[in-house]
Design an enzyme around this catalytic site. Sequence first.
Site, mmCIF file in Angstrom:
data_model
loop_
_atom_site.group_PDB
_atom_site.id
_atom_site.type_symbol
_atom_site.label_atom_id
_atom_site.label_comp_id
_atom_site.label_asym_id
_atom_site.label_seq_id
_atom_site.Cartn_x
_atom_site.Cartn_y
_atom_site.Cartn_z
ATOM 1 N N GLU A 15 0.843 -1.196 0.000
ATOM 2 C CA GLU A 15 0.000 0.000 0.000
ATOM 3 C C GLU A 15 0.877 1.245 0.000
ATOM 4 O OE1 GLU A 15 -3.581 0.575 2.652
ATOM 5 O OE2 GLU A 15 -2.316 2.182 3.446
ATOM 6 N N PHE A 23 -1.108 5.340 15.392
ATOM 7 C CA PHE A 23 -1.926 4.637 14.397
ATOM 8 C C PHE A 23 -2.790 3.572 15.078
ATOM 9 C CE2 PHE A 23 1.461 5.344 10.858
ATOM 10 C CZ PHE A 23 0.960 6.610 10.640
ATOM 11 N N HIS A 40 -0.150 -8.290 3.005
ATOM 12 C CA HIS A 40 -0.292 -6.939 2.462
ATOM 13 C C HIS A 40 0.486 -5.987 3.361
ATOM 14 C CE1 HIS A 40 -2.211 -3.755 0.137
ATOM 15 N NE2 HIS A 40 -2.545 -3.142 1.259
#
Length: 321
Positions: free
Chosen positions: A32, A233, A283
């Site tokens: 990403e 985060f 991912h």
Amino acid sequence: MSASTQPQNSATSDNERIIFAPADKIAKVSFEFFPPKTPAMEQKLWSTIEHLRPLAPCFVSVTYGAGGGTQAQTLETVKRIRNKTDLEPAAHLTCVGASRGEIDDVARAYWDAGIRHIVALRGDPPKTDGRYHPHPDGYAYASDLVAGLKRVANFKVSVAAYPEVHPQAASAAADLDNLKRKLDAGAHQAITQFFFNPDDYLRFLDRARAAGISQPIIPGILPITNFERTVEFAKMCGAKVPDWLAALFNDLNDEPVARGFVAAATAVEQCRYLQTRGVEEFHFYTLNRYELTAAICRMLRTPGLDRVTEAKKNTQDEARL
């Protein structure tokens, strides 16, 4: 066995750690990125793409700012990836701050640009009050967006999943029901929010399979480039930061080399632990930095690395002839 088909994964205690995966486990990967806002950030992004491209990811996704704040940059970035590289780009698209017609127009622009993969998300609420309010003429939730995208064109659609429960979900059961609605609406696969305890993912996967979800659920991995920022985060998305992880990064703020070794080793151990339990695809949230992700993927023996190594060998053999 793949995590997309395996009906049961036995989660183990935190004390049981398997560092080395079997030699025949070859990880598939995807990455990403976020669209650049300045020339310097653009240069950094394309340097990252060039360094990660030889790892032959299954796809690379480009994020979409809150309320479509980076709509133009996302479109330009995925178009450039499509036209200038051999990578398969996926564009993020959210429900926030736009009507159905406007979102459908964006989707058509992606399709016309050759983009066939969309990551469909509800999107983050605006920072004004921190609460999500569906647009009166828009897609209320990600499941509605998935169905709308499938009406626009035959996109491959990925959606988000939360091993540790979405922070705004009423319960873990409600969160899983929402994931199933998104997949039943036509999504091909789910990508999880990042997590640091691999058993949380395995338990979530078992619950999803028991609920009748058969589509792939790809674990999202966040290499830790800055521990304090990672904690921020995690608070926003409801991910737990274990005490043992904090202890590993303690007093490493001024030790970038040691911090990088610890970060790479932590992520590799996490991935290999999952590989031994049937997980074959990961991912990576790169934050537009390539160093850690490239190192981790090389240690996971990606198919792309094998091809690059073979190509280099062939070139060297030809040079000797």
